[in-house]
Design an enzyme around this catalytic site. Structure first.
Site, PDB file in Angstrom:
ATOM      1  N   ARG A  58      16.298   9.472  -8.117  1.00 31.14           N
ATOM      2  CA  ARG A  58      14.895   9.268  -7.753  1.00 31.14           C
ATOM      3  C   ARG A  58      14.073   8.845  -8.969  1.00 31.14           C
ATOM      4  O   ARG A  58      13.033   8.184  -8.848  1.00 31.14           O
ATOM      5  CB  ARG A  58      14.303  10.544  -7.121  1.00 31.14           C
ATOM      6  CG  ARG A  58      12.815  10.426  -6.769  1.00 31.14           C
ATOM      7  CD  ARG A  58      12.395  11.485  -5.769  1.00 31.14           C
ATOM      8  NE  ARG A  58      12.660  12.823  -6.221  1.00 31.14           N
ATOM      9  CZ  ARG A  58      11.873  13.524  -7.039  1.00 31.14           C
ATOM     10  NH1 ARG A  58      10.760  12.995  -7.520  1.00 31.14           N
ATOM     11  NH2 ARG A  58      12.187  14.761  -7.385  1.00 31.14           N
ATOM     12  N   TYR A 114      -1.620  -9.181   3.032  1.00 28.29           N
ATOM     13  CA  TYR A 114      -0.525  -8.796   3.902  1.00 28.29           C
ATOM     14  C   TYR A 114      -0.960  -7.618   4.771  1.00 28.29           C
ATOM     15  O   TYR A 114      -1.724  -6.753   4.336  1.00 28.29           O
ATOM     16  CB  TYR A 114       0.696  -8.445   3.049  1.00 28.29           C
ATOM     17  CG  TYR A 114       1.851  -7.890   3.829  1.00 28.29           C
ATOM     18  CD1 TYR A 114       2.484  -8.654   4.799  1.00 28.29           C
ATOM     19  CD2 TYR A 114       2.302  -6.594   3.604  1.00 28.29           C
ATOM     20  CE1 TYR A 114       3.546  -8.144   5.527  1.00 28.29           C
ATOM     21  CE2 TYR A 114       3.368  -6.078   4.318  1.00 28.29           C
ATOM     22  CZ  TYR A 114       3.974  -6.855   5.285  1.00 28.29           C
ATOM     23  OH  TYR A 114       5.021  -6.340   6.004  1.00 28.29           O
ATOM     24  N   ASP A 181      -0.748  -9.391  -6.272  1.00 34.89           N
ATOM     25  CA  ASP A 181       0.467  -9.548  -5.484  1.00 34.89           C
ATOM     26  C   ASP A 181       0.939 -10.988  -5.665  1.00 34.89           C
ATOM     27  O   ASP A 181       0.286 -11.927  -5.222  1.00 34.89           O
ATOM     28  CB  ASP A 181       0.185  -9.242  -4.015  1.00 34.89           C
ATOM     29  CG  ASP A 181       1.445  -9.295  -3.151  1.00 34.89           C
ATOM     30  OD1 ASP A 181       2.402  -9.994  -3.530  1.00 34.89           O
ATOM     31  OD2 ASP A 181       1.457  -8.657  -2.086  1.00 34.89           O
ATOM     32  N   LYS A 206      12.004 -10.524  -1.046  1.00 37.55           N
ATOM     33  CA  LYS A 206      11.799 -11.929  -0.718  1.00 37.55           C
ATOM     34  C   LYS A 206      12.519 -12.836  -1.729  1.00 37.55           C
ATOM     35  O   LYS A 206      13.716 -12.757  -1.876  1.00 37.55           O
ATOM     36  CB  LYS A 206      10.296 -12.219  -0.656  1.00 37.55           C
ATOM     37  CG  LYS A 206       9.469 -11.186   0.146  1.00 37.55           C
ATOM     38  CD  LYS A 206       9.884 -11.058   1.579  1.00 37.55           C
ATOM     39  CE  LYS A 206       8.880 -10.315   2.456  1.00 37.55           C
ATOM     40  NZ  LYS A 206       8.656  -8.923   2.149  1.00 37.55           N
TER      41      LYS A 206
END
Length: 390
Positions: A58, A114, A181, A206
């Site tokens: 983690r 988005y 972004d 992406k």
């Protein structure tokens, strides 16, 4: 008579002799959740470090560290943080720098983002007592106030391909933390850090991975700000697991080659659509008729494989979508396959009609992620589909 069962202790602690040979050329997948620590004071130092690479998955992993080094280098940033999705990157970046109450200042952001980012800005952050103000994208720099502490931008924006002038925003908000972004542009086409942006977030799902088989996100920027984002991610737990990190690092090795193809094919498809009589508008910053083409030339090395185009009405958009064969009806983007989707009903399904209008999402609009197929084949598929609405 049966043999005695094997010792469970020996099963848990196998005695494997070292083997002769060289070092692996490709980093192995470190498929473990935890690491044995030295029985010295060094263990405490590892536990207290920011993003230790071999402590607890983690907190990070050797595979994540390799991908982060590649991503920081791509962005021209001091540090990078790899997390489990693009929205995990957006959330970790924003939550690490905002404050609630009168002294916390405001978050200034665009109305075009988005869909999940819009929900975070419109609903979740205000629910935590954070002051958020959304303004039209083109007016962002002019809307900066003395109370603005964080500016959040997305350029090009999803799905309208509208640009934000990063240098102008930096000049207007010299003391604010600016987060950008950069998923659509990618560092191949724009490096926001070069324009004074403090933190860059991207969906590594992406173009960075590029193969439609990984969900991941990345935050890049100064070491100090990335450390704050890591602390937020450590608490919230959006882990990018070792196998996904390994796949991402593998995908990054072909990133420049893929992006050059996406850029060239995206522009070729945009030019075809711009000349088609069934298409009312094409949104692609590489076209000279794009209202921000001059800004795109200043701010972008190339214009990417993302575009949107508008046909007569929503019914026509649905007919085109259903008629395509090579172009696949799927959300996401940046993979080898060309993807077509109807943003108003699929990508932005969680937004109200008023929010859709504010984001510039026309029900007659289709979004296209131009893949790595031959551009002539993509164009032929679109031509056949558009013939249904001529």
């Amino acid at each position: 008579m049966h043999d005695a069962p094997p010792s469970m202790t020996r099963l848990l602690h196998p005695d494997v002799a070292p083997q002769p040979g060289g070092a692996p050329l490709v980093t192995p997948i470190h498929q473990t959740s935890t690491y044995e620590l030295p029985r010295t004071a060094e263990a405490a130092r590892i536990a207290a470090a920011v993003a230790p690479g071999a402590y607890y998955t983690r907190y990070g992993s050797p595979n994540a560290r390799e991908a982060e080094a590649m991503l920081a280098d791509l962005d021209g940033a001091e540090a990078a943080l790899l997390v489990g999705s693009g929205m995990a990157a957006v959330s970790a970046a924003l939550l690490s720098v905002v404050s609630s109450g009168a002294t916390g200042g405001e978050v200034l952001a665009q109305t075009s983002h988005y869909t999940a980012t819009l929900t975070l800005l419109r609903t979740m952050l205000p629910g935590f007592g954070v002051d958020v103000r959304l303004v039209p994208q083109e007016a962002l720099a002019a809307e900066v106030r003395p109370s603005t502490r964080v500016v959040y931008v997305e350029t090009p924006s999803n799905p309208t391909m509208t640009l934000t002038d990063l240098a102008a925003v930096r000049a207007a908000a010299p003391d604010a933390v600016i987060i950008a972004d950069n998923t659509f542009a990618t560092p191949y086409n724009t490096r926001p850090v070069d324009f004074g942006v403090d933190l860059v977030v991207q969906s590594a799902t992406k173009y960075l991975n590029g193969h439609s088989d990984v969900t991941a996100g990345v935050v890049t920027g100064s070491a100090a700000l990335v450390a704050r984002a890591w602390e937020t991610a450590r608490v919230l737990g959006p882990v990018c697991h070792p196998f996904e990190a390994w796949l991402l690092a593998r995908g990054l090795k072909t990133f420049p080659l893929r992006m050059a193809r996406h850029n060239a094919s995206g522009l070729a498809v945009a030019r075809f659509l711009a000349g088609h009589p069934a298409v009312r508008a094409v949104h692609h910053p590489g076209l000279p008729e794009h209202p921000q083409h001059d800004l795109a030339v200043r701010q972008m090395r190339g214009f990417g494989g993302m575009l949107a185009f508008t046909v007569a009405d929503a019914d026509a958009a649905v007919r085109v979508l259903r008629a395509t064969r090579l172009c696949r009806n799927a959300v996401s983007l940046g993979g080898p396959e060309t993807l077509i989707t109807h943003p108003a009903s699929l990508v932005f399904a969680h937004q109200s009609p008023q929010e859709l209008a504010a984001s510039g999402v026309d029900p007659a609009m289709l979004r296209l992620s131009v893949g790595l197929e031959e551009p002539e084949d993509i164009i032929a598929d679109l031509a056949e589909a558009l013939s249904t609405v001529d």
